[in-house]
Write a protein that holds these residues in place. Structure first.
Motif, PDB file in Angstrom:
ATOM      1  N   LYS A 191       0.855  -1.184   0.000  1.00 51.14           N
ATOM      2  CA  LYS A 191       0.000   0.000   0.000  1.00 51.14           C
ATOM      3  C   LYS A 191       0.895   1.239   0.000  1.00 51.14           C
ATOM      4  O   LYS A 191       2.027   1.186   0.495  1.00 51.14           O
ATOM      5  CB  LYS A 191      -0.890   0.002   1.246  1.00 51.14           C
ATOM      6  N   ILE A 226      -3.249   0.622  -4.059  1.00 51.00           N
ATOM      7  CA  ILE A 226      -2.794  -0.711  -3.673  1.00 51.00           C
ATOM      8  C   ILE A 226      -2.093  -1.335  -4.885  1.00 51.00           C
ATOM      9  O   ILE A 226      -2.641  -1.318  -5.996  1.00 51.00           O
ATOM     10  CB  ILE A 226      -3.963  -1.605  -3.218  1.00 51.00           C
ATOM     11  N   MET A 231      -4.936  -8.895  -3.589  1.00 48.43           N
ATOM     12  CA  MET A 231      -5.142  -7.444  -3.676  1.00 48.43           C
ATOM     13  C   MET A 231      -6.577  -7.089  -3.297  1.00 48.43           C
ATOM     14  O   MET A 231      -6.822  -6.106  -2.586  1.00 48.43           O
ATOM     15  CB  MET A 231      -4.801  -6.934  -5.088  1.00 48.43           C
TER      16      MET A 231
END
Lengths: 165, 207
Positions: free
Chosen positions: A13, A38, A82
């Motif tokens: 991140k 992200i 993710m």
């Protein structure tokens, strides 16, 4: 900085960066959700998991899952990780690098770079993730840095200037 | 005996491969020494199974610049041989024969490349001759192909052969030393599993 090994993957991140070293015929797949900031990076070695299934692919001794070696299963797992971290599948974009032909033999194993890139394209297309930039093929190794801050991808090679895409 | 993965090799089998390496590379060191007009020493090879990330570390880290010489094996023994020469070893070797060091091993000229290819032929030829003499199996070597780049990128080529089946490579650390400096060259053998089976069967190992 988070290091991704050979046949490995990880996510980050903002403001962190992901790095994977010395991609040869392997391909680095960098996925990014720009709004959520992200990033994910997978370092795959082979195109398709089912082609290798007959060879008895097992988990690696270093704890890296066998699935991370392949374009199809590696990308699938990267997307899953993710999304679990808050990214949205429909918002993902891709940058890819690697897939070089390091030695100039003719047998199929030496064209593995090209086959890897082709597999990555097909898998990403199946997930409807657009490839917005790439640096693939040719005959040299690449180290890549992928920023979760802005989704930029920096590519370094042994005897080439740094490239940013 | 049926080998499904390189990870099934036991200590006796590794010893056999170590001994083949010892004989083959003893011959190679002599031939190299004659060619270079300098003493080339060799330590007893160390044979081990390493995973990929370990192999890369062993070669000085993923971004360490190495000169890779890749040779295909055909005939009754199939596979690949990769010689990983450290930059300093490659440079000194080139200087010994051609009179000057290359500016960079990533930009070798035709003469230098041809010489490096010849070194690959000598190393691989010696190894394969020892293998054939011990096992009675025929093995041919291809013309060497050469690339200088990051160790990780060079290794990705032979590694692919393994990745589909297991996750370890057979690393034969056969440190050649040139002159007084402890500079080194390593060989990595990537045998096809069926060929390994044939080698061990011929030698009566593990059957």
């Amino acid at each position: 900085m988070i290091t991704v090994g050979i046949a490995d993957l990880n996510i980050a991140k903002a403001p962190e960066r992901l790095v994977t070293y010395a991609l040869g015929s392997c391909v680095g797949i960098c996925l990014y959700d720009a709004d959520r900031r992200i990033a994910g990076l997978a370092h795959i070695m082979l195109p398709w998991s089912k082609e290798a299934a007959a060879g008895g692919a097992k988990s690696g001794s270093s704890g890296v899952a066998a699935e991370y070696r392949f374009a199809d299963t590696g990308i699938t797992e990267l997307i899953r990780l993710m999304c679990a971290a808050g990214a949205r599948k429909h918002a993902l974009t891709a940058k890819i690098a690697g897939g070089a032909k390091m030695f100039s033999f003719n047998s199929s194993v030496f064209n593995i770079g090209e086959r890897n890139v082709e597999a990555v394209r097909r898998v990403l297309a199946a997930y409807e993730i657009p490839i917005i930039a790439e640096d693939t093929g040719k005959d040299y190794g690449r180290t890549i840095f992928f920023s979760a801050e802005d989704g930029s991808l920096e590519i370094r090679a042994a005897s080439k200037p740094v490239l940013k895409i | 005996m049926s080998l499904e993965s390189i990870e099934q090799l036991d200590d006796v089998m590794l010893d056999v491969l170590r001994e083949i390496g010892n004989i083959g590379h003893g011959n190679a060191a002599t031939a190299l020494s004659q060619m270079l007009g300098k003493p080339v020493d060799m330590d007893v090879p160390d044979v081990r199974l390493l995973d990929l990330n370990e192999t890369v570390e062993y070669l000085g880290g993923p971004e360490n610049l190495i000169l890779g010489i890749l040779i295909e094996l055909g005939g009754e023994v199939n596979g690949m041989l990769l010689y990983a020469l450290e930059e300093s070893f490659a440079s000194e070797m080139i200087e010994a024969v051609l009179g000057k060091k290359p500016e960079s091993i990533t930009a070798l000229d035709e003469m230098e490349l041809s010489f490096v290819g010849e070194v690959g032929n000598i190393l691989a030829g010696s190894y394969v001759n020892a293998l054939s003499a011990l096992t009675g199996l025929t093995a041919n070597i291809s013309v060497p192909t050469i690339n200088a780049d990051m160790a990780g990128a060079i290794l990705s080529v032979p590694a692919v052969e393994f990745a589909a089946r297991g996750s370890r490579v057979l690393f034969i650390d056969d440190r050649f030393r040139l002159g007084s400096a402890g500079i080194k060259s390593n060989m990595i053998l990537i045998p096809e599993l069926g060929s390994l089976e044939r080698i061990f069967t011929q030698l009566g190992v593990g059957t």
